[in-house]
Design an enzyme around this catalytic site. Sequence first.
Site, PDB file in Angstrom:
ATOM      1  N   ARG A  58      -5.072   4.493  16.718  1.00 17.31           N
ATOM      2  CA  ARG A  58      -4.311   3.456  16.240  1.00 17.31           C
ATOM      3  C   ARG A  58      -4.675   2.110  17.099  1.00 17.31           C
ATOM      4  O   ARG A  58      -4.610   1.307  16.756  1.00 17.31           O
ATOM      5  CB  ARG A  58      -2.891   3.736  16.678  1.00 17.31           C
ATOM      6  CG  ARG A  58      -2.414   4.989  15.915  1.00 17.31           C
ATOM      7  CD  ARG A  58      -0.970   5.158  16.190  1.00 17.31           C
ATOM      8  NE  ARG A  58      -0.221   6.377  15.243  1.00 17.31           N
ATOM      9  CZ  ARG A  58      -0.412   7.619  15.645  1.00 17.31           C
ATOM     10  NH1 ARG A  58      -1.042   7.957  16.536  1.00 17.31           N
ATOM     11  NH2 ARG A  58       0.113   8.427  14.619  1.00 17.31           N
ATOM     12  N   GLY A  74       0.925  -1.275  -0.080  1.00 11.42           N
ATOM     13  CA  GLY A  74      -0.074   0.150   0.025  1.00 11.42           C
ATOM     14  C   GLY A  74       0.920   1.163   0.058  1.00 11.42           C
ATOM     15  O   GLY A  74       2.047   0.980  -0.348  1.00 11.42           O
ATOM     16  N   VAL A  76       2.293   3.268   2.254  1.00  5.15           N
ATOM     17  CA  VAL A  76       3.500   3.266   3.139  1.00  5.15           C
ATOM     18  C   VAL A  76       4.391   2.180   2.687  1.00  5.15           C
ATOM     19  O   VAL A  76       5.542   2.636   2.535  1.00  5.15           O
ATOM     20  CB  VAL A  76       3.028   2.958   4.650  1.00  5.15           C
ATOM     21  CG1 VAL A  76       4.264   2.723   5.472  1.00  5.15           C
ATOM     22  CG2 VAL A  76       1.974   3.951   5.152  1.00  5.15           C
ATOM     23  N   GLY A  77       4.071   1.108   2.390  1.00  3.89           N
ATOM     24  CA  GLY A  77       4.843  -0.070   1.813  1.00  3.89           C
ATOM     25  C   GLY A  77       5.638   0.579   0.632  1.00  3.89           C
ATOM     26  O   GLY A  77       6.948   0.397   0.475  1.00  3.89           O
ATOM     27  N   ARG A 129      -5.728   3.613   9.403  1.00  2.00           N
ATOM     28  CA  ARG A 129      -6.485   4.527  10.179  1.00  2.00           C
ATOM     29  C   ARG A 129      -7.463   5.228   9.175  1.00  2.00           C
ATOM     30  O   ARG A 129      -6.777   5.614   8.280  1.00  2.00           O
ATOM     31  CB  ARG A 129      -5.814   5.510  11.133  1.00  2.00           C
ATOM     32  CG  ARG A 129      -5.332   4.873  12.456  1.00  2.00           C
ATOM     33  CD  ARG A 129      -5.194   5.777  13.552  1.00  2.00           C
ATOM     34  NE  ARG A 129      -4.226   6.804  13.347  1.00  2.00           N
ATOM     35  CZ  ARG A 129      -3.977   7.940  14.109  1.00  2.00           C
ATOM     36  NH1 ARG A 129      -4.744   8.145  15.434  1.00  2.00           N
ATOM     37  NH2 ARG A 129      -3.075   8.825  13.824  1.00  2.00           N
ATOM     38  N   HIS A 155       3.814   5.258  20.475  1.00  2.00           N
ATOM     39  CA  HIS A 155       3.545   5.655  19.216  1.00  2.00           C
ATOM     40  C   HIS A 155       1.804   5.793  19.318  1.00  2.00           C
ATOM     41  O   HIS A 155       1.107   5.223  18.667  1.00  2.00           O
ATOM     42  CB  HIS A 155       3.881   4.750  17.929  1.00  2.00           C
ATOM     43  CG  HIS A 155       3.559   5.440  16.669  1.00  2.00           C
ATOM     44  ND1 HIS A 155       4.004   6.667  16.410  1.00  2.00           N
ATOM     45  CD2 HIS A 155       3.054   4.889  15.836  1.00  2.00           C
ATOM     46  CE1 HIS A 155       3.557   6.909  15.160  1.00  2.00           C
ATOM     47  NE2 HIS A 155       2.939   5.703  14.579  1.00  2.00           N
ATOM     48  N   ASP A 162       7.882   9.945  14.869  1.00  2.00           N
ATOM     49  CA  ASP A 162       7.002  11.012  15.536  1.00  2.00           C
ATOM     50  C   ASP A 162       8.234  12.046  15.809  1.00  2.00           C
ATOM     51  O   ASP A 162       8.001  13.454  15.769  1.00  2.00           O
ATOM     52  CB  ASP A 162       6.969  10.399  16.722  1.00  2.00           C
ATOM     53  CG  ASP A 162       5.663   9.501  16.735  1.00  2.00           C
ATOM     54  OD1 ASP A 162       4.957   9.451  15.969  1.00  2.00           O
ATOM     55  OD2 ASP A 162       5.795   8.584  17.520  1.00  2.00           O
ATOM     56  N   ASN A 200       0.134  -0.681  12.964  1.00  2.00           N
ATOM     57  CA  ASN A 200      -0.656  -0.066  14.222  1.00  2.00           C
ATOM     58  C   ASN A 200      -1.498  -1.073  14.938  1.00  2.00           C
ATOM     59  O   ASN A 200      -2.323  -1.592  14.319  1.00  2.00           O
ATOM     60  CB  ASN A 200      -1.305   1.259  14.095  1.00  2.00           C
ATOM     61  CG  ASN A 200      -0.374   2.314  13.850  1.00  2.00           C
ATOM     62  OD1 ASN A 200       0.556   2.524  14.644  1.00  2.00           O
ATOM     63  ND2 ASN A 200      -0.521   3.376  12.780  1.00  2.00           N
ATOM     64  N   ARG A 224       8.292  14.254  12.727  1.00  2.00           N
ATOM     65  CA  ARG A 224       7.137  15.480  12.794  1.00  2.00           C
ATOM     66  C   ARG A 224       7.458  16.656  13.942  1.00  2.00           C
ATOM     67  O   ARG A 224       7.157  17.566  13.577  1.00  2.00           O
ATOM     68  CB  ARG A 224       5.918  14.581  13.249  1.00  2.00           C
ATOM     69  CG  ARG A 224       5.372  13.924  11.963  1.00  2.00           C
ATOM     70  CD  ARG A 224       4.085  12.787  12.221  1.00  2.00           C
ATOM     71  NE  ARG A 224       3.637  12.313  11.069  1.00  2.00           N
ATOM     72  CZ  ARG A 224       2.938  11.374  11.147  1.00  2.00           C
ATOM     73  NH1 ARG A 224       2.544  10.822  12.252  1.00  2.00           N
ATOM     74  NH2 ARG A 224       2.428  10.860   9.878  1.00  2.00           N
TER      75      ARG A 224
END
Length: 308
Positions: free
Chosen positions: A88, A9, A11-12, A82, A175, A148, A120, A151
């Site tokens: 999560r 997907g 992310v992968g 999500r 997380h 994190d 998650n 960000r």
Amino acid sequence: MKVTVVGAGAVGASCAEYIAIKNFASEVVLLDIKEDFAEGKAMDLMQTASLNGFDTKITGSTSDYSKTAGSDIAVITSGIPRKPGMTREELIGINAGIVKDVSSNIIKHSPDVTIIVVSNPMDTMTYLVHKTTGLPKNRIIGMGGALDSARFKYRLAEALEAPISDVDGMVIGGHSDKGMVPLTRLATRNSVLVSEFISEDRLNQVSEDTKVGGATLTKMLGTSAWYAPGAAVSGLVQAIACDQKKIFPCSTLLSGEYGLDDLCIGVPVVLGKNGIEKIVEIKLDESEANKLKESAEGVKKTNGLLEL
């Protein structure tokens, strides 16, 4: 160096792209359960190779784990992402079964693999891999803290009106929106504490914006983010593959460090060819230590939902 990414997907695929572009791996295998999906993503990415100047081979596979055999590192991104309004933690029921099945199949074909967990709730999924696979603890890593912290640095640079290369900072803890502990006290701009430049109120706002970084994007995009998560994973993979000895905050199994035991949570670690080569115990002040303890209690509560 062979790297497997399970879950093709957003992310992968982003993770595979960033790894390929950095050109340190000989092969990246993308695997997905959706027929021809990983194969299509791999082909699309391979058609960028001459344009982006990389020689990494990207292979796609539909659920054929034999294609992953001999992987040095495997990244688990599979599971449901999500949606707006979801935490999560709400993903645990479906994703636990997926992560357990995926990790078992990976190890069957690559017994010496190092696993990086992205799915998650990430700290609990990392703990699940520890409890169900028997891999040494240094070879099971949860990704969250690296994302994190990226960000956090973005929000710091924004508040400072500074180039992001000037900024350094770290997020430890779970997380999750409530569990993250941005270490504002230790954040710096070119070695100068950021508290020299911005007010305590502005720093607190940076911290709060960091903690809801994922939820903010999920609300805007309608699904989980992918560019920054993919880049965060590729940074961890490169640190291990190239034995860089870099420090990242990662979810790791603690056995007394920071006064915590029998849970995975984000703390700074040194990453090298052996995976997690050292857990770095930094001196926290009372407020930070209490926040980390509260975060750990939240993670343990989510762990309690696992059917081990």
